[in-house]
Design a protein around this motif. Structure first.
Motif, PDB file in Angstrom:
ATOM      1  N   THR A  30      85.111  23.741   4.963  1.00 24.63           N
ATOM      2  CA  THR A  30      84.951  25.185   4.911  1.00 24.63           C
ATOM      3  C   THR A  30      85.855  25.741   3.826  1.00 24.63           C
ATOM      4  O   THR A  30      86.736  25.043   3.316  1.00 24.63           O
ATOM      5  CB  THR A  30      85.289  25.841   6.273  1.00 24.63           C
ATOM      6  N   ARG A  49      80.993  22.954   7.805  1.00 21.80           N
ATOM      7  CA  ARG A  49      79.949  22.020   7.395  1.00 21.80           C
ATOM      8  C   ARG A  49      80.466  20.588   7.393  1.00 21.80           C
ATOM      9  O   ARG A  49      81.664  20.347   7.195  1.00 21.80           O
ATOM     10  CB  ARG A  49      79.408  22.396   6.009  1.00 21.80           C
ATOM     11  N   ARG A  54      77.163  18.574   4.123  1.00 20.98           N
ATOM     12  CA  ARG A  54      77.122  20.034   4.025  1.00 20.98           C
ATOM     13  C   ARG A  54      76.212  20.665   5.077  1.00 20.98           C
ATOM     14  O   ARG A  54      75.857  21.836   4.968  1.00 20.98           O
ATOM     15  CB  ARG A  54      76.700  20.495   2.636  1.00 20.98           C
ATOM     16  N   THR A  55      75.806  19.916   6.124  1.00 22.75           N
ATOM     17  CA  THR A  55      75.064  20.513   7.229  1.00 22.75           C
ATOM     18  C   THR A  55      76.005  21.374   8.067  1.00 22.75           C
ATOM     19  O   THR A  55      77.121  20.956   8.366  1.00 22.75           O
ATOM     20  CB  THR A  55      74.437  19.429   8.123  1.00 22.75           C
ATOM     21  N   ARG A  56      75.556  22.562   8.438  1.00 25.94           N
ATOM     22  CA  ARG A  56      76.397  23.407   9.284  1.00 25.94           C
ATOM     23  C   ARG A  56      76.491  22.801  10.672  1.00 25.94           C
ATOM     24  O   ARG A  56      75.497  22.512  11.312  1.00 25.94           O
ATOM     25  CB  ARG A  56      75.809  24.815   9.388  1.00 25.94           C
TER      26      ARG A  56
END
Length: 279
Positions: free
Chosen positions: A160, A191, A241-243
């Motif tokens: 983040t 993420r 970078r997936t939330r």
């Protein structure tokens, strides 16, 4: 009585493993058979079962949780897996639940009596004024934890945006930090630093609050703690970078904070050595 058919027991997924499966033969149920006996645990050891936590095991065994963790080399946030054998330390301090101490009643303010007039005393000889001398720049300071980088580590991205509040090895609450802490605004996205499989998504009761742990393979895992609302679940595969959550304030955090760790074979590593430099 002769057991005419073998009974296949279901396979229990390990908490720290990304995936697992087993093939079982159809079970024959004989109403005359008694329930199968559980496998006896080795003396001096405890086998982790589904739903166990390290704090709950320590309470049942009557030992101190920190002593149990040290005896088995388990660092914070005390991740254990189903089927793992824990050695019960002998002579460890017994578990003592917190005791609330009663708040004493306020005492009445003391009655001040006028002090007698001081008698004049002879003036003492002037003494030298003490001065403070700073320590030399080469004085030994606190020794940081080992910071060695492995070449096969995954390429990470920052979980983040936020200011770096504490680094790897800094004392936080009297304990060395096994990762880094980032101060961020509540509601910001957290993420995944690399692709992997979520092996834990829930609340860690002792210190870290809402926590997500992602397995990246080859013994590498990342830990995200002090989170707000979680947006992933156990078993979910995520890309880089997936939330996975939103910034919040849980556990021991006093402000919206993200605690981030990198581990190799459950040994903490300095995340800043694996993260790209910030401009």
């Amino acid at each position: 009585m002769t057991l005419r058919a073998r009974i296949a027991w279901p396979c229990v997924a390990l908490l720290a493993a990304a995936t697992g499966a087993c093939v079982s033969a159809p079970a024959y149920r004989d109403p005359a058979l008694a329930l199968p006996r559980q496998t006896a645990q080795p003396a001096g050891y405890y086998v982790v079962r589904s739903g166990d936590t390290l704090s709950g095991i320590a309470r049942r065994l009557g030992v101190d949780m920190d002593a149990l963790a040290r005896a088995n080399g388990i660092p914070l946030p005390y991740v254990i897996r189903v089927g793992q054998q824990l050695r019960v330390p002998s002579g460890a301090p017994a578990y003592r639940p917190p005791v609330r101490t009663p708040v004493p009643a306020p005492e009445p303010p003391p009655v001040r009596t006028p002090a007698p007039a001081p008698r004049p005393a002879p003036s003492p000889a002037p003494s030298p004024v003490p001065t403070w001398t700073p320590p030399p720049s080469n004085a030994p300071g606190p020794q940081p934890l080992a910071r060695a980088r492995e070449a096969d580590a995954p390429r990470l991205t920052w979980p983040t945006d936020g200011a770096l509040a504490s680094r790897f090895g800094d004392l936080v609450g009297g304990l060395p930090n096994n990762g880094i802490d980032l101060h961020a605004f509540a509601g910001m996205a957290v993420r995944s630093s690399a692709a992997g499989t979520v092996v834990f998504a829930g609340k860690e009761q002792e210190r870290f609050g809402n926590t997500v742990i992602i397995d990246h393979g080859d013994g590498w895992m990342t830990v995200y703690a002090y989170l707000g609302q979680l947006t992933v679940s156990v078993g979910e595969k995520v890309r880089q970078r997936t939330r996975i959550a939103f910034v919040g304030k849980s556990g021991a955090a006093l402000h919206p904070t993200v605690h981030f760790e990198l581990r190799h074979n459950n040994v903490p590593r300095d995340p800043e050595l694996y993260l790209p430099q910030r401009l």
